[in-house]
Design an enzyme around this catalytic site. Structure first.
Site, PDB file in Angstrom:
ATOM      1  N   ARG A  71       1.005  -0.853   0.230  1.00  0.00           N
ATOM      2  CA  ARG A  71       0.020  -0.107   0.344  1.00  0.00           C
ATOM      3  C   ARG A  71       0.566   1.365  -0.065  1.00  0.00           C
ATOM      4  NH1 ARG A  71      -1.755   0.819   4.473  1.00  0.00           N
ATOM      5  NH2 ARG A  71      -1.259  -1.350   5.797  1.00  0.00           N
ATOM      6  N   TYR A 197      -0.963  -3.654  -6.776  1.00  0.00           N
ATOM      7  CA  TYR A 197      -1.205  -4.618  -5.692  1.00  0.00           C
ATOM      8  C   TYR A 197      -2.086  -4.379  -4.595  1.00  0.00           C
ATOM      9  CZ  TYR A 197       0.517  -5.596  -1.691  1.00  0.00           C
ATOM     10  OH  TYR A 197       0.267  -6.391   0.087  1.00  0.00           O
ATOM     11  N   LYS A 206      -9.710  -2.837   1.959  1.00  0.00           N
ATOM     12  CA  LYS A 206      -9.355  -0.659   2.609  1.00  0.00           C
ATOM     13  C   LYS A 206     -10.178  -0.240   2.314  1.00  0.00           C
ATOM     14  CE  LYS A 206      -7.041  -3.533   5.589  1.00  0.00           C
ATOM     15  NZ  LYS A 206      -5.839  -3.960   4.976  1.00  0.00           N
ATOM     16  N   HIS A 226     -10.817  -2.354  11.618  1.00  0.00           N
ATOM     17  CA  HIS A 226      -9.619  -3.643  10.724  1.00  0.00           C
ATOM     18  C   HIS A 226      -9.143  -4.416  11.593  1.00  0.00           C
ATOM     19  CE1 HIS A 226      -5.064  -3.259   9.465  1.00  0.00           C
ATOM     20  NE2 HIS A 226      -6.118  -4.070   9.354  1.00  0.00           N
ATOM     21  N   SER A 248      -1.150  -3.264  10.071  1.00  0.00           N
ATOM     22  CA  SER A 248      -1.383  -4.271   9.059  1.00  0.00           C
ATOM     23  C   SER A 248       0.372  -5.624   9.428  1.00  0.00           C
ATOM     24  CB  SER A 248      -0.882  -3.255   7.995  1.00  0.00           C
ATOM     25  OG  SER A 248      -2.090  -2.775   7.732  1.00  0.00           O
ATOM     26  N   CYS A 250       0.777  -7.447  11.984  1.00  0.00           N
ATOM     27  CA  CYS A 250       1.267  -7.306  12.795  1.00  0.00           C
ATOM     28  C   CYS A 250      -0.143  -8.585  14.250  1.00  0.00           C
ATOM     29  CB  CYS A 250       0.533  -5.767  13.878  1.00  0.00           C
ATOM     30  SG  CYS A 250       1.636  -4.901  13.763  1.00  0.00           S
ATOM     31  N   ASP A 277      -9.004  -9.643   8.805  1.00  0.00           N
ATOM     32  CA  ASP A 277      -8.706  -8.293   8.844  1.00  0.00           C
ATOM     33  C   ASP A 277     -10.385  -7.143   9.187  1.00  0.00           C
ATOM     34  OD1 ASP A 277      -7.078  -7.179   7.924  1.00  0.00           O
ATOM     35  OD2 ASP A 277      -7.937  -6.358   5.833  1.00  0.00           O
ATOM     36  N   ARG A 371       2.334 -12.290  -0.290  1.00  0.00           N
ATOM     37  CA  ARG A 371       0.989 -12.578  -0.173  1.00  0.00           C
ATOM     38  C   ARG A 371      -0.118 -13.941  -0.836  1.00  0.00           C
ATOM     39  NH1 ARG A 371      -1.737  -8.710   4.185  1.00  0.00           N
ATOM     40  NH2 ARG A 371       0.146  -7.094   4.456  1.00  0.00           N
TER      41      ARG A 371
END
Ligand code: GTP
Ligand code: SPV
Ligand code: MN
Length: 587
Positions: A71, A197, A206, A226, A248, A250, A277, A371
């Site tokens: 991002r 991406y 998001k 989130h 993110s 974590c 998420d 990912r």
């Protein structure tokens, strides 16, 4: 053929097509036949590569441009009429100015390309809390990802109304200097250009489900967060749910799919994943807070995922999965990433597309933000409530981040308002999920710093208001930190499955089944109340992990003062009071 007769939808597509000038327009109907055809096309051009059908059935590999791997927060904008409504933590530009700027970038951007029209739903199609969007994109990779991450196709087109969220994505030249991820919350519109991406281009995620939805939630009295959503089943067979917000990379996906330590499993503990998420939360008819996962798949961090740390995630990725920016193992046409196992392939291609030998190379083979995109239904511990449109009732809200020091393993807030304070002061080391420096501590309130679609102080007020509505039915609020390090920089707490030891205490607190001790920052467990059997952690180490260092917390208070100053008189008085109270307790 258009899948709908909805005039609002068709008119908007006409306008976008007039601007971007694609050679053809194809509607995504969601059928396997159509998706299979697109996969074949993308394989033919090299956009994706088919992996070993025996070992990884239905799986594909994709590499993004080297300059396009995360991002881009500095190029992400909230464009509402008044700058004040975007607040000090968002990039802002006047909407008219931004539309004009983007028009130049989009004009002719799809010449020679196909525009795919993806009708998609966030939530169970047709359910009262589902919200619909249409993403226009010139990327087959985006189509294939959206078909995993959301519910797409004719069923959505059939129910879509005039209030759909408009999303336009064009790869253009993947030019980082002209990359923009822009939200117009007042028009329910998202425009993304010059990226290919994940979080920049899978617009349901998001962009819609957090940035636009947070604005909808503010206006309609609910919350878009989130957060992972997890059910913990105790040996009595009772399932209690919690929602947890970590920044993110974590640990949300890992916590959401955790496998209990063996001694817990033997006693009958189970964990059920509802989401990893994003959570949409509302007050239910019973007055409690209910959470649902608007997504349909997982876009998870690959590095570090292995048979020991997260077997559920690994199994989830063994079929029907798209891997992005991982290592391509040429020996058996499979994939590899750092932390998968201790046996990196010798004949391989790295995330940049270069030949790579895992035995001799000093460079990483997979990008740290590489990912997997995997269907939620693949997950061995997917909750039976995953498709329940009402969601699940939440007993605990958990905040957390990466802090080498300061934040203890776990503490509980004194009440809802103090919990909002605890969320507002979250800080965490930055990760590879966004471009920029990694490992720098920054404030990331509620893990929403990059995702809140309006003024952060108004967002905090919304949290406080939700607490008033919920009253004594409000979930209890906690903070955790799995990432405290010793003097050599090693993590002290084993983490992953062992985090259940902490969740057990948290959920018991929610049902008045265990005690706590009061500290300056909130309530903490008596160290004896955390089950350490077979954890490899002794009681003294745990006491260290629970320690509250007054000097560090005084520094923290100073940092919070500075942070809060950004918000001027918009800062809710309640939060200023909570900060003063914390300061008082520390002195
Ligand atoms: P986003 O998808 O970016 O929102 O990330 P996420 O919050 O879902 O993070 P994820 O679960 O994918 O974890 C990110 C990284 O943190 C991985 O490399 C994990 O191995 C690591 N990690 C997750 N949980 C723990 C934990 O309990 N302890 C330690 N030490 N590392 C963890
Ligand atoms: C995150 O960065 O929080 C993610 C990945 O979940 S992305 O979809 O890129 O936002
Ligand atoms: Mn995330």
């Amino acid at each position: 053929m258009a899948l709908t007769k909805n005039r609002a939808v068709l008119d908007w597509i006409d306008q976008m097509a007039a601007m971007t000038q694609p050679d053809q327009i194809i509607w995504i109907d969601g059928t396997e036949a159509q998706l299979e055809d697109l996969r074949a096309q993308a394989c033919a051009t090299g956009e994706i590569e088919k992996l070993n059908e025996e070992k990884l059935p239905g799986c594909y590999l994709h590499r993004t441009a080297v300059n396009d791997v995360a991002r881009v927060e500095d190029r992400t904008f909230i464009c509402c009429r008044k700058q004040e409504d975007a607040g000090p933590t968002n990039n802002w530009m006047n909407p008219q100015e931004m539309y004009a700027k983007l028009k130049k970038l989009y004009t002719g951007a799809m010449k020679g390309r196909t525009m795919y029209v993806i009708p998609y739903s966030m939530g169970v199609v047709g359910s009262p809390f589902a919200k619909y969007g249409i993403e226009l994109t010139d990327s087959i990779y985006v189509v294939l990802n959206m078909a995993i991450m959301t519910r797409v196709g004719q069923a959505v087109a059939d129910v879509i109304g005039d209030d759909f969220v408009k999303g336009l994505h064009a790869k253009a030249d993947i030019d980082p200097e002209n990359r923009y991820i822009v939200h117009f919350p007042e028009d329910n519109t998202i425009m993304s250009v010059n990226s290919g991406y994940g979080g920049n281009v899978l617009l349901g995620k998001k962009c819609f489900a957090l940035r636009i939805a947070s604005c909808l939630g503010r206006d309609e009295g609910w919350m878009a967060e989130h957060m992972l959503i997890l059910g913990v089943e105790n040996p009595q067979g009772e399932v209690r749910y919690l929602a947890a917000a970590f920044p993110s990379a974590c640990g949300k996906t890992n916590l959401a799919m955790l496998i209990p330590p063996e001694h817990y499993r033997k006693k009958g503990w189970k964990v059920w994943c509802v989401g990893d998420d994003i959570a949409w939360l509302r007050v239910g008819p019973d007055g409690r807070l209910w959470a649902m996962n608007p997504e349909y798949g997982f876009f998870g961090v690959a590095p570090g995922t292995n048979e020991k740390s997260n077997p559920n995630a690994l199994h989830t990725t063994q079929k029907g999965t798209i891997f992005t920016n991982v290592v391509h193992n040429l020996d058996d046409n499979t994939v590899w990433w750092e932390g998968l196992d201790k046996n990196p392939p010798e004949h391989a291609v790295d995330w940049k597309g270069n030949p790579w030998n895992g035995k001799t190379s000093t460079e990483k083979g997979a990008h740290p933000n590489s990912r997997f995109t995997a269907p939620a239904k693949n997950c061995p511990c997917i909750s039976p409530e995953f498709e329940n449109p009402a969601g699940v009732p939440i007993s605990a809200i958990v905040f957390g981040g990466r802090r080498a020091k300061t934040a203890p393993l776990v503490y509980q807030s004194r009440d809802w308002d103090h919990g909002v304070f605890v969320g507002s002061i979250m800080a965490s080391e930055t990760t590879a999920a966004a471009t920029g420096a990694v490992g720098v501590v920054r404030r990331d309130p509620m893990a929403m710093l990059p995702f809140c679609g309006y003024h952060m102080a108004d967002y905090w007020q919304h949290w406080l208001d939700m607490g008033k509505t919920l009253g004594d039915k409000a979930p209890k609020i906690f903070n955790v930190n799995w990432f405290r390090t010793d003097d050599e920089g090693h993590f002290i707490w084993p983490g992953f499955g062992d985090n259940l030891r902490v969740l057990e205490w948290i959920l018991k607190r929610c049902f008045n089944e265990t005690d706590a001790v009061e500290t300056a920052i909130g309530y903490e467990p008596n160290a004896e109340d955390i089950d350490l059997e077979d954890s490899g952690v002794d009681l003294d180490t745990l006491k260290g992990l629970l320690g509250v260092d007054t000097a560090l917390w005084k520094d923290e208070v100073a940092g919070i003062h500075t942070f809060y100053q950004k918000f001027g008189d918009k800062l809710p008085a309640k939060l200023a009071d909570e900060l003063a109270a914390l300061e008082g307790r520390l002195n």
